[in-house]
Every structure is written in C-alpha cells, then in structure tokens.
Design a protein around this motif. Structure first.
Motif, PDB file in Angstrom:
ATOM      1  N   GLN A 135       0.822  -1.200   0.000  1.00 14.23           N
ATOM      2  CA  GLN A 135       0.000   0.000   0.000  1.00 14.23           C
ATOM      3  C   GLN A 135       0.864   1.262   0.000  1.00 14.23           C
ATOM      4  N   ILE A 136       0.203   2.404  -0.232  1.00 21.68           N
ATOM      5  CA  ILE A 136       0.851   3.714  -0.161  1.00 21.68           C
ATOM      6  C   ILE A 136       0.123   4.537   0.892  1.00 21.68           C
ATOM      7  N   THR A 137       0.873   5.114   1.822  1.00 23.80           N
ATOM      8  CA  THR A 137       0.307   5.953   2.876  1.00 23.80           C
ATOM      9  C   THR A 137       0.551   7.419   2.555  1.00 23.80           C
ATOM     10  N   ASP A 138      -0.528   8.208   2.525  1.00 22.55           N
ATOM     11  CA  ASP A 138      -0.403   9.654   2.381  1.00 22.55           C
ATOM     12  C   ASP A 138       0.013  10.222   3.731  1.00 22.55           C
ATOM     13  N   ASN A 139       1.217  10.780   3.812  1.00 22.28           N
ATOM     14  CA  ASN A 139       1.735  11.239   5.101  1.00 22.28           C
ATOM     15  C   ASN A 139       0.950  12.408   5.681  1.00 22.28           C
ATOM     16  N   TYR A 140       0.303  13.204   4.827  1.00 24.25           N
ATOM     17  CA  TYR A 140      -0.473  14.337   5.334  1.00 24.25           C
ATOM     18  C   TYR A 140      -1.805  13.890   5.929  1.00 24.25           C
ATOM     19  N   LYS A 141      -2.310  12.742   5.499  1.00 27.13           N
ATOM     20  CA  LYS A 141      -3.498  12.184   6.127  1.00 27.13           C
ATOM     21  C   LYS A 141      -3.127  11.424   7.397  1.00 27.13           C
ATOM     22  N   ALA A 142      -1.981  10.748   7.362  1.00 25.58           N
ATOM     23  CA  ALA A 142      -1.540   9.971   8.523  1.00 25.58           C
ATOM     24  C   ALA A 142      -1.086  10.874   9.667  1.00 25.58           C
ATOM     25  N   ASN A 143      -0.534  12.053   9.344  1.00 22.21           N
ATOM     26  CA  ASN A 143      -0.047  12.978  10.371  1.00 22.21           C
ATOM     27  C   ASN A 143      -0.528  14.394  10.048  1.00 22.21           C
TER      28      ASN A 143
END
Length: 199
Positions: A135-143
C-alpha cells in the motif's frame, strides 16, 4: 493549501516579470541527496538521506561583471528515505521550490567565470507518501501536524563557460520544523549538483 497556492502564484508572477526584463534564461537538471533529520524528545537526532533528481528553470540577471541575481523554479523528486530506520517505509516526496540567489562572479578569463551564490529558497512539499509492499500511505493524512511549507537558506559555487554552459554544487538547509507534533523535530536539507544550458 493556501501556502501552496501562494507559491504557485509567486512563480507565475515571477515568469511574467521576466518577460519584461532583460534576463538570461537557463534550463537544467540536478541530482543529489535530500537530507532528513528526525528527533523525538531528547533522543539523539537521526539523520538520513535519499537520492533526488530535479528539473530546474532559472532567470539570471547579470547586473555587472562581478555581481548578479537569479530567480528560479525547481521541481524535485525524492525517494528512498526510511524514517526512524523503518525499512518498510520508503518515503517518496515531490517538492516545488523557488530559489532567489545573489551571485558574486570571479572572472577566470574571457569565456569562463567562477561564482559564489547564496540566498533563500521557498519550498512546498506537493506530495509525501510512504510506499509499502502492499500500500501507499499519504503522510499528510496519517499525520495532520506535518507541514508542507519550508524556508531554506544556503549557497554554493558554480562555473559558467562561454555564457551558455553552467554547473553548480550547493547545499540548502531547511529552517522550519516540518512536524508540528509536540516534542518532535523534522528538518530537511538539500545537497545538489546541477548542470544547465543558458539560452
């Protein structure tokens, strides 16, 4: 989003101003390392680096034989940094940057100039993601505390040959903590070697 719009507007206005000024335009490609320094609380800072590649536009205003200024726009891609040494997280970033440089030229002959440059760089992180196996995590959504905007300051050296070929090496250091989470500090830097053709 407002800061991203502001930077994009600045670049558009910059290009419009260049059309009415006497400037030498150059296009280039750069390669180097994006340096990330992560610190949590009082723990030792953990530096790391990832390879970068950039496409660069610059308008150079030669004000005299020994002094000039330049303004530009760079699009830089970064891949491969592992935050907190977590090998499962492969960071991928895309930055839009607007450098403003003062240049001090040292003539080495009629066709070769060495120069020293320095100044600020407005930087906005357009995309930041962690690429995992599945998967790919959007860092602005995660943090939500992660900040897109940075102001960098740096400089370097360059050489111009027959007023058409230019090569530079330089480093810019980010001044703003990119993570607003209490007790956490994330700073970036950019080490780059670039080559340009000047029209």
């Amino acid at each position: 989003m407002k800061k991203t719009f502001f930077l994009l507007s600045f670049v558009v206005l910059l290009f419009a101003a260049i059309q009415t000024a006497e400037a030498q335009i150059s296009l280039g490609i750069g390669s180097g390392s994006r340096v990330y320094t992560f610190q949590e609380g009082n723990a030792p800072a953990m530096p790391g680096a990832a390879p970068t590649i950039s496409i660069e536009f610059e308008a150079n205003f030669r004000l005299s034989r020994v002094f000039g200024v330049s303004v530009g726009a760079d699009l830089a891609g970064v891949a491969g940094y592992h935050f907190m040494n977590d090998k499962s997280k492969n960071l991928g970033d895309i930055y839009l940057e607007a450098p403003v440089r003062a240049k001090l030229y040292i003539p080495l002959g009629s066709k070769v100039d060495l120069y020293i440059f320095g100044g600020p760089v407005a930087s906005v992180n357009l995309i930041s993601g962690d690429f995992h196996t599945t998967q790919i995590t959007d860092n602005y959504k995660a943090n939500p505390n992660l900040r897109r905007f940075d102001v960098m300051l740096g400089g370097g050296v360059g050489v111009e040959i027959i007023r058409h070929i230019r090569a530079t090496v330089g480093y810019d250091h980010g001044l703003i903590n990119r993570d607003g989470t209490p007790g956490r500090n994330v700073h970036t830097g950019a080490l780059k070697v670039a080559a340009y053709y000047m029209f």
